[in-house]
Every structure is written in structure tokens, then in C-alpha cells.
Enzyme design. Structure first.
Site, PDB file in Angstrom:
ATOM      1  N   GLU A 218      -6.021   4.323  10.322  1.00 27.66           N
ATOM      2  CA  GLU A 218      -5.077   4.162   9.214  1.00 27.66           C
ATOM      3  C   GLU A 218      -4.359   5.464   8.836  1.00 27.66           C
ATOM      4  O   GLU A 218      -3.169   5.457   8.559  1.00 27.66           O
ATOM      5  CB  GLU A 218      -5.797   3.605   7.973  1.00 27.66           C
ATOM      6  CG  GLU A 218      -4.811   3.362   6.835  1.00 27.66           C
ATOM      7  CD  GLU A 218      -5.436   2.769   5.582  1.00 27.66           C
ATOM      8  OE1 GLU A 218      -6.656   2.593   5.507  1.00 27.66           O
ATOM      9  OE2 GLU A 218      -4.656   2.480   4.652  1.00 27.66           O
TER      10      GLU A 218
ATOM     11  N   THR B 246      -9.553   0.777  -1.086  1.00 32.79           N
ATOM     12  CA  THR B 246      -9.500   2.065  -1.801  1.00 32.79           C
ATOM     13  C   THR B 246      -9.695   1.880  -3.311  1.00 32.79           C
ATOM     14  O   THR B 246     -10.361   2.691  -3.949  1.00 32.79           O
ATOM     15  CB  THR B 246      -8.154   2.765  -1.538  1.00 32.79           C
ATOM     16  OG1 THR B 246      -7.117   1.811  -1.655  1.00 32.79           O
ATOM     17  CG2 THR B 246      -8.119   3.337  -0.155  1.00 32.79           C
TER      18      THR B 246
ATOM     19  N   ASP C   2     -10.868   9.339   2.669  1.00 31.04           N
ATOM     20  CA  ASP C   2     -10.171   8.728   3.812  1.00 31.04           C
ATOM     21  C   ASP C   2     -10.103   9.680   4.998  1.00 31.04           C
ATOM     22  O   ASP C   2     -10.498   9.343   6.111  1.00 31.04           O
ATOM     23  CB  ASP C   2      -8.708   8.415   3.428  1.00 31.04           C
ATOM     24  CG  ASP C   2      -8.524   7.045   2.812  1.00 31.04           C
ATOM     25  OD1 ASP C   2      -9.304   6.136   3.135  1.00 31.04           O
ATOM     26  OD2 ASP C   2      -7.580   6.885   2.017  1.00 31.04           O
TER      27      ASP C   2
ATOM     28  N   ASP D 189     -10.670   1.881   9.844  1.00 29.80           N
ATOM     29  CA  ASP D 189     -10.245   1.999   8.447  1.00 29.80           C
ATOM     30  C   ASP D 189     -11.327   2.831   7.755  1.00 29.80           C
ATOM     31  O   ASP D 189     -12.417   2.348   7.483  1.00 29.80           O
ATOM     32  CB  ASP D 189     -10.124   0.625   7.786  1.00 29.80           C
ATOM     33  CG  ASP D 189      -9.399   0.707   6.450  1.00 29.80           C
ATOM     34  OD1 ASP D 189      -9.372   1.798   5.858  1.00 29.80           O
ATOM     35  OD2 ASP D 189      -8.869  -0.330   6.005  1.00 29.80           O
TER      36      ASP D 189
ATOM     37  N   ASP E 210      -7.734  -3.576   9.059  1.00 30.08           N
ATOM     38  CA  ASP E 210      -8.202  -4.305   7.878  1.00 30.08           C
ATOM     39  C   ASP E 210      -8.940  -5.595   8.249  1.00 30.08           C
ATOM     40  O   ASP E 210      -9.454  -6.275   7.356  1.00 30.08           O
ATOM     41  CB  ASP E 210      -7.016  -4.657   6.974  1.00 30.08           C
ATOM     42  CG  ASP E 210      -6.553  -3.470   6.135  1.00 30.08           C
ATOM     43  OD1 ASP E 210      -7.404  -2.659   5.732  1.00 30.08           O
ATOM     44  OD2 ASP E 210      -5.331  -3.350   5.891  1.00 30.08           O
TER      45      ASP E 210
ATOM     46  N   ILE F 163     -11.668   4.147   4.773  1.00 31.83           N
ATOM     47  CA  ILE F 163     -12.062   3.518   3.498  1.00 31.83           C
ATOM     48  C   ILE F 163     -11.180   2.292   3.335  1.00 31.83           C
ATOM     49  O   ILE F 163      -9.969   2.402   3.143  1.00 31.83           O
ATOM     50  CB  ILE F 163     -11.874   4.446   2.275  1.00 31.83           C
ATOM     51  CG1 ILE F 163     -12.817   5.650   2.363  1.00 31.83           C
ATOM     52  CG2 ILE F 163     -12.146   3.666   0.968  1.00 31.83           C
ATOM     53  CD1 ILE F 163     -12.765   6.588   1.162  1.00 31.83           C
ATOM     54  N   ASP F 164     -11.779   1.140   3.477  1.00 33.78           N
ATOM     55  CA  ASP F 164     -11.055  -0.105   3.263  1.00 33.78           C
ATOM     56  C   ASP F 164     -11.405  -0.575   1.855  1.00 33.78           C
ATOM     57  O   ASP F 164     -12.580  -0.637   1.491  1.00 33.78           O
ATOM     58  CB  ASP F 164     -11.505  -1.132   4.307  1.00 33.78           C
ATOM     59  CG  ASP F 164     -10.781  -2.457   4.146  1.00 33.78           C
ATOM     60  OD1 ASP F 164      -9.580  -2.441   3.803  1.00 33.78           O
ATOM     61  OD2 ASP F 164     -11.416  -3.505   4.358  1.00 33.78           O
TER      62      ASP F 164
HETATM   63  N1  LIG Z   1       0.955  -6.193   0.179  1.00 32.71           N
HETATM   64  C1  LIG Z   1      -0.208  -6.298   0.766  1.00 32.71           C
HETATM   65  N2  LIG Z   1      -0.661  -7.491   1.184  1.00 32.71           N
HETATM   66  C2  LIG Z   1      -1.844  -7.605   1.785  1.00 32.71           C
HETATM   67  N3  LIG Z   1      -2.654  -6.565   2.018  1.00 32.71           N
HETATM   68  C3  LIG Z   1      -2.267  -5.351   1.638  1.00 32.71           C
HETATM   69  C4  LIG Z   1      -1.034  -5.148   0.995  1.00 32.71           C
HETATM   70  N4  LIG Z   1      -0.915  -3.837   0.718  1.00 32.71           N
HETATM   71  C5  LIG Z   1      -2.026  -3.244   1.192  1.00 32.71           C
HETATM   72  N5  LIG Z   1      -2.835  -4.147   1.758  1.00 32.71           N
HETATM   73  C6  LIG Z   1      -4.103  -3.896   2.438  1.00 32.71           C
HETATM   74  O1  LIG Z   1      -5.174  -4.466   1.760  1.00 32.71           O
HETATM   75  C7  LIG Z   1      -6.303  -3.638   1.983  1.00 32.71           C
HETATM   76  C8  LIG Z   1      -7.298  -3.863   0.933  1.00 32.71           C
HETATM   77  O2  LIG Z   1      -7.565  -5.218   1.008  1.00 32.71           O
HETATM   78  P1  LIG Z   1      -8.445  -5.897  -0.004  1.00 32.71           P
HETATM   79  O3  LIG Z   1      -8.760  -7.257   0.482  1.00 32.71           O
HETATM   80  O4  LIG Z   1      -9.543  -4.956  -0.348  1.00 32.71           O
HETATM   81  O5  LIG Z   1      -7.463  -6.005  -1.197  1.00 32.71           O
HETATM   82  S1  LIG Z   1      -7.861  -5.977  -2.625  1.00 32.71           S
HETATM   83  O6  LIG Z   1      -7.748  -4.596  -3.054  1.00 32.71           O
HETATM   84  O7  LIG Z   1      -9.156  -6.555  -2.802  1.00 32.71           O
HETATM   85  O8  LIG Z   1      -6.850  -6.791  -3.201  1.00 32.71           O
HETATM   86  C9  LIG Z   1      -5.768  -2.268   1.950  1.00 32.71           C
HETATM   87  O9  LIG Z   1      -6.634  -1.473   2.699  1.00 32.71           O
HETATM   88  P2  LIG Z   1      -6.916   0.029   2.266  1.00 32.71           P
HETATM   89  O10 LIG Z   1      -5.570   0.726   2.255  1.00 32.71           O
HETATM   90  O11 LIG Z   1      -7.790   0.483   3.375  1.00 32.71           O
HETATM   91  O12 LIG Z   1      -7.578  -0.017   0.949  1.00 32.71           O
HETATM   92  C10 LIG Z   1      -4.385  -2.414   2.553  1.00 32.71           C
HETATM   93  O13 LIG Z   1      -4.339  -2.080   3.903  1.00 32.71           O
HETATM   94 MG   LIG Z   2      -7.920  -1.334   4.542  1.00 32.52          MG
HETATM   95 MG   LIG Z   3      -8.151   2.357   4.141  1.00 27.50          MG
HETATM   96 MG   LIG Z   4      -4.763   2.608   2.520  1.00 26.60          MG
END
Ligand SMILES: Nc1ncnc2c1ncn2[C@@H]1O[C@H](COP(=O)(O)OS(=O)(=O)O)[C@@H](OP(=O)(O)O)[C@H]1O
Ligand SMILES: [Mg+2]
Ligand SMILES: [Mg+2]
Ligand SMILES: [Mg+2]
Length: 353
Positions: free
Chosen positions: A70, A140, A47, A135, A294, A137-138
Site C-alpha cells: 500500500e 487505519t 504503516d 497492507d 485489502d 495496517i488495514d
Molecule cells: N471509498 C472507499 N470505499 C471502499 N473502501 C475504501 C474507500 N476508501 C478507502 N477504502 C479502503 O478501506 C480500507 C479499510 O476498510 P475497512 O473495511 O476497515 O473500512 S472501515 O474503516 O471499517 O469502514 C482502507 O484500508 P486502509 O487504508 O489500510 O485502512 C482503504 O483501503
Molecule cells: Mg487496507
Molecule cells: Mg493500510
Molecule cells: Mg490507507
């Protein structure tokens, strides 16, 4: 005549490509055990490293633009070991093509500069002027599993997305490859794709690579002739999107295939190139606000490929209200011709009409 946003697009694509070299290396070193659990989570290293490389490139080319990213440096300031580890990686990561690396530029000078670069991403965003959103790393969880993740970068101008780039190291290059929950693994041939879009100029995909930019191909959403044949994607995490409501919606629409669950904005890229059709993200809580990083790149890429993206109220995603999508609730992305029908059923199931 120069094409609008041509330079922004080129720099954004190269910056995403270079950041992906770092995240891929971190993943491989984790697999080999070189990055141990005691060092820090590999996702933390990836990240910060990826964010620093992207911001350094933006600083060199667009020094006056604001940045909403982020991550922030606070955690690193208190951890010299982690800081040095990331600095070492950032210093060594370069595009293989010397000319492309020279064009991208934007080095990080030293450890202190690394902190400064990371903290350039703390803008509050808003409706005025140019704002990049990152972002690094989207997805994670996907990254850690060797599944889907994305490096996401978008340029907003007065709150509207003008340029969007998504690097997806674990999606196939082939736009016609079938949509699968877990496809490929880093390092495999034929893996790694960059989706891009510029407002009014359509959307493209190209191999991610590690050198200069490969040639892009125009992408388009698939025409949904019958809902029964449509496929939809959703989050892996049940905490990020309400999967039981999504299943009810799919059933009411007459969709017969099970949903494909994948992490990250790889979902937007996948439907934009017609590998899937519909992306549903249904709120699980009244308090969580989606983050602009995101969604910004994915939103433009889908719209430029012939799709429509709204929230569950039917409103366009509003990237001009700050670091979050505070005025939206959930996401519905679908080909323009069927979006209205999908929205109708979403609202029926969620009791919004
Ligand atoms: N509670 C809640 N509701 C909705 N979204 C949230 C929530 N918590 C986190 N996030 C964000 O979701 C990002 C990852 O989304 P994804 O679509 O990849 O989610 S998943 O891991 O497939 O479920 C993730 O992005 P990254 O942190 O970059 O991985 C978060 O920003
Ligand atoms: Mg993300
Ligand atoms: Mg991220
Ligand atoms: Mg994150």
C-alpha cells in the site's frame, strides 16, 4: 514430502508477527504521548515501519518475487525527521524468540535501505508469476481508536491467492468469543490472533504472540441453520460500504440481529472462525476500485474455512488485474451453503437482476 507453500507460510506468519510488535509499540507510545502529533500521524509511522519489516523479510527469503504494497517511500524522502524516527523503530523491532528472529532475518541496513525496501512494494501486480501483497495496517481508523485493524499479507501466483495471513492484534485469541464491535485492547491478556490459510490446506488461527509461532488450530465457518440467527459484519465507515442497502438486505434475509461494524480484514477472520457469518461490502461509488491488499488474505482464509467470496455480480474476486480489483464490485463473503441466497437478495436490493 514437503507440504506446498510451507516455507512461504512460515515466513509470512513470522513477518506479520514481527510487524505487529512494531504497530503495537507505536500505539502504546501514542497513548503515552511519546509519538506527538508534530512528529507525524502514528498511523503513518506504523504503516511505513510495518511495511518495511515485512518487505525486508520477503527480500531475504524470496528475492525474485514481486510485491504490491500500500505505501511508498516518496513522503519519507522529503521528511528526514520522520524517516529517522521510523528507521529507529524498525532497527529495534525483533521477535523475542532469538531462533525465530534468526530464521526470519531480513534486516534493514540503514535509512537509505529503508527507502529502497519500501519502494520494492511498487509492483503493478498482474496475472503472471509470484506477487506478494501487503497492507501494513488495514483499518487505519480502527488502529487509531484502539479498535480493530489487521496486518495483511498474501501470496498470489498467476493471479490466484495461494497463501494468506492476517494478524489481528485486537481480536480475542479464543475462536469461540462472541463477535463484538470493539473487543479488547492491545496488551490485554487473551488478545491478538493470526489467521492463516494455504490453498487446499484449510485455515487456522493461533495466538499472535511476540516470540516464535504458537501452535495453530483449524478454523471453520459456522453452519447457518436459520437466517434469523445469522450475524453479519460490515465496515465502520459509511463511505466504504453502503450501510442502508446492507440493512435492507439483512431484513429481506430475515436476519434479526443488528450488524457488527468493525474495521479491517478482521471481518474476514471473524466470519472464517464462525464468530460471525456474513460479510457485506456494498459499493458506495461507481469509481472506487477496491485494492488487492485489502482483500487477498481475507478472501483465501474465508474460502479455506468453508466460505464463498464473490462480488455483487457473483464473480470471484480477481486479483490478477493489477493493484486493484478493477473487474469486481463490492464483496459478499458467506458460508458456501448460504452464499447463493445472500447473493440473490443483494442483487434484488441493488437492482442487479
Ligand atoms: N471509498 C472507499 N470505499 C471502499 N473502501 C475504501 C474507500 N476508501 C478507502 N477504502 C479502503 O478501506 C480500507 C479499510 O476498510 P475497512 O473495511 O476497515 O473500512 S472501515 O474503516 O471499517 O469502514 C482502507 O484500508 P486502509 O487504508 O489500510 O485502512 C482503504 O483501503
Ligand atoms: Mg487496507
Ligand atoms: Mg493500510
Ligand atoms: Mg490507507
Amino acid at each position: 514430502m514437503t507440504t506446498l507453500y510451507a516455507r512461504e507460510l512460515e515466513i509470512a506468519q513470522l513477518a506479520v508477527q514481527r510487524a505487529a510488535i512494531l504497530t503495537k509499540r507505536v500505539f502504546l507510545e501514542k497513548a503515552k504521548g511519546t509519538v506527538s502529533k508534530d512528529d507525524a500521524s502514528p498511523v503513518t509511522i506504523g504503516d511505513f515501519g510495518a511495511q518495511a519489516l515485512i518487505i525486508a523479510a520477503l527480500r531475504a527469503h524470496f528475492p525474485h518475487d514481486a510485491i504490491v504494497a500500500e505505501e511508498e517511500a516518496a513522503q519519507l524522502r522529503a521528511d528526514a525527521g520522520l524517516r529517522d524516527l521510523i528507521w529507529g523503530l524498525v532497527r529495534e523491532t525483533k521477535l523475542e524468540d532469538v531462533a525465530a528472529e534468526g530464521l526470519l532475518g531480513g534486516g534493514v541496513r540503514d535509512v537509505e535501505d529503508l527507502m529502497e525496501v519500501l519502494d520494492r512494494g511498487r509492483s503493478e501486480g498482474g496475472r503472471i508469476g509470484r506477487v506478494w501483497t501487503i497492507d501494513p495496517i488495514d483499518g487505519t481508523k480502527g488502529f487509531l481508536r484502539g479498535g480493530q485493524y489487521a496486518i495483511a499479507l498474501a501470496l498470489l501466483e498467476d493471479g490466484d491467492v495461494k497463501v494468506g495471513v492476517l494478524g489481528c492484534p485486537n481480536l480475542p485469541v479464543d475462536d469461540a468469543a462472541p463477535l463484538a464491535a470493539e473487543v479488547g485492547a492491545e496488551g490485554e491478556d487473551g488478545m491478538g490472533v493470526v489467521f492463516s490459510a494455504v490453498v487446499g490446506q484449510g485455515a487456522t488461527s493461533r495466538p499472535l504472540g511476540a516470540g516464535g509461532l504458537a501452535e495453530g488450530k483449524r478454523i471453520q465457518m459456522r453452519e447457518v441453520k436459520e437466517m434469523a440467527g445469522a450475524s453479519f459484519c460490515e465496515s465502520v465507515e459509511s463511505g466504504h460500504s453502503n450501510q442502508s442497502e446492507a440493512a435492507q438486505i439483512a431484513q429481506k434475509l430475515g436476519i434479526t440481529k443488528p450488524s457488527v461494524r468493525m474495521d479491517s480484514q478482521a471481518k474476514y477472520g471473524s466470519i472464517a472462525r464462525g464468530a460471525g457469518d456474513i460479510y457485506l461490502r456494498l459499493p458506495t461509488s461507481k469509481t472506487y476500485q477496491e485494492k488487492i491488499w485489502d482483500h487477498a488474505a481475507g478472501d483465501l482464509i474465508v474460502r479455506e474455512a468453508g466460505g464463498q467470496v464473490t462480488d455483487t455480480k457473483g464473480q470471484r474476486l480477481d486479483f490478477g488485474v493489477g493493484r486493484t480489483l478493477a473487474s469486481n464490485s463490492g464483496v459478499i463473503a458467506a458460508p458456501a451453503a448460504v452464499h447463493g441466497r445472500v447473493l440473490e437478495v443483494v442483487q434484488e436490493v441493488l437492482g442487479l437482476n
